[in-house]
Design an enzyme around this catalytic site. Sequence first.
Site, mmCIF file in Angstrom:
data_model
loop_
_atom_site.group_PDB
_atom_site.id
_atom_site.type_symbol
_atom_site.label_atom_id
_atom_site.label_comp_id
_atom_site.label_asym_id
_atom_site.label_seq_id
_atom_site.Cartn_x
_atom_site.Cartn_y
_atom_site.Cartn_z
ATOM 1 N NE ARG A 194 49.206 116.796 52.158
ATOM 2 C CZ ARG A 194 49.292 115.580 52.718
ATOM 3 N NH1 ARG A 194 49.843 115.426 53.901
ATOM 4 N NH2 ARG A 194 48.837 114.526 52.067
ATOM 5 C CB SER A 253 44.970 115.378 48.067
ATOM 6 O OG SER A 253 45.222 114.061 48.445
ATOM 7 C CD GLU A 298 47.444 118.661 49.585
ATOM 8 O OE1 GLU A 298 48.547 118.538 49.021
ATOM 9 O OE2 GLU A 298 46.728 117.707 49.885
#
Length: 337
Positions: free
Chosen positions: A162, A237, A333
Site C-alpha cells: 500500500r 480497509s 490506510e
Amino acid sequence: MNIIPNFSLKKHNTFGIEAKAKKFVAVHSVSELKTILQENKNEQKFILGGGSNMLLTQDIDALVIHVNLKGKKIVKQDDDFVWVESQAGENWHEFVLWTINKDFGGLENMSLIPGNVGTTPVQNIGAYGTEIKDTFVSCEAMHIATQEMKTFTNTECNFGYRESVFKQEIKDQFIITSVVFKLTKHNHKINISYGDIQLELAKKNIEIPGLIAISNAVIAIRQSKLPDPKELGNSGSFFKNPILLKSEFESIHKKFPEMKFYEISETEVKVPAGWLIEQAGFKGKRFGDAGIHKNQALVLVNYGNATGQEILNVSKDIQKTVFETFGIHIEAEVNVI
Ligand code: EPU
C-alpha cells in the site's frame, strides 16, 4: 471548463461525507489539465480521483481538480502478452472487467476494488495475493508546478505494501493521467492461493477456473464481507495490516497465542488488523452515524450523516484500544484530509 464555487463533495467521496470545495473543476483531457494548472498557478490545489481512499474531515480551501480523463486501449502486443493503457479517470472495476472480457489475465483478483485507475499506483492497490505492481508497466503523470509530463516505470514507483513514491518522496507533486499494464494473452498465471477463493470456486464445482470464474469468486467474497459504498459509505480497509519484527511479534504472540499472523519475510510478520479490532471489541459497533462494519472490522462506515471528524474519532479510539490491548500500533490506510 467550468469552475464551480462552494461545491459539495458528498458524491465525490465513497464515505459520503458532506464537505465543501472552495472551487471545483472536472478535467477531461491532458490539455485541459495543463490549462487549469497554468491559469491557476497561485491557487492552492487538491487533486481528486475516485474519492475512494480518503476521509474528509474539513472543507477543502483549495481548487479541487477532479481528474476525469477517459479511454482505454491496447497499445502493443506480442504472442504472449498485451500492453493495455487506461486513462486515469476510468473506473477501476469497469477497466478490470474490460480486460477479463478480452481474456487478458493479471487483474482478475483485484475485481470490485472501488476507485479510479489513476489512483491505483498511489497506494499499490491489492487483494487476494495480487497487487498492481505485479502487472504495472508504467504511468504518465503531469508535474503540477511545471506541467511537464513524466513517465514513471515500475521500478521508479518504488512500490511497497500500500505504498509508492507518490505517497512518499514526491507526494502531491504529480497528477497521474494514464497507466499501462502488461497482461497475459494465454497461460494465465492464476492465483487462487487464498482459501476464500478456493472455497468459493469449490461451491460452484469449478476445478480449473478461468479469469471470469476467479473474478466472479472475488466479487462474491467482497460482496459478502465488504459494504457497497453506494449503499453504506466506506473507504474499504481503513487501516493497514501492521508489520512487526519477528522478535517483537514473538513476545506478543506468547501472550495471545490465538493471534492470527502471516510470515512475510525471514524477519517480518504481518498481523491482520481486522482480527485485532474484532478482538478489541469494536466489530459491528456504532457511535452515532459512524461505525465499524459488522462483517469486516477493518472497514469503518458512515450510516448516513457522520462527519469526517466523527469517523476519525472512532478510528482513534480503535487505535488506542488496540494499542492498549496488544501493544500494536495500527496505521490508517486512507488519507485523512
Ligand atoms: N479478520 C477477523 N475479523 C475481521 C476481519 C478479518 O478476524 O473482522 C481476520 C480474518 O479471519 C482473516 C484475517 O483477518 O484471518 C484477514 O482477513 P481478510 O482475508 O478478510 O483480509 P484483510 O487482511 O482483512 C486485506 C486487504 C483488503 C483485501 C483483502 C483480501 C489490507 C489493509 N486490506 O484485508 O483490501 O481485499 O486483504 O486480499 O491489506 C482495501 O485495501 O480496501 C481492501 C479491502
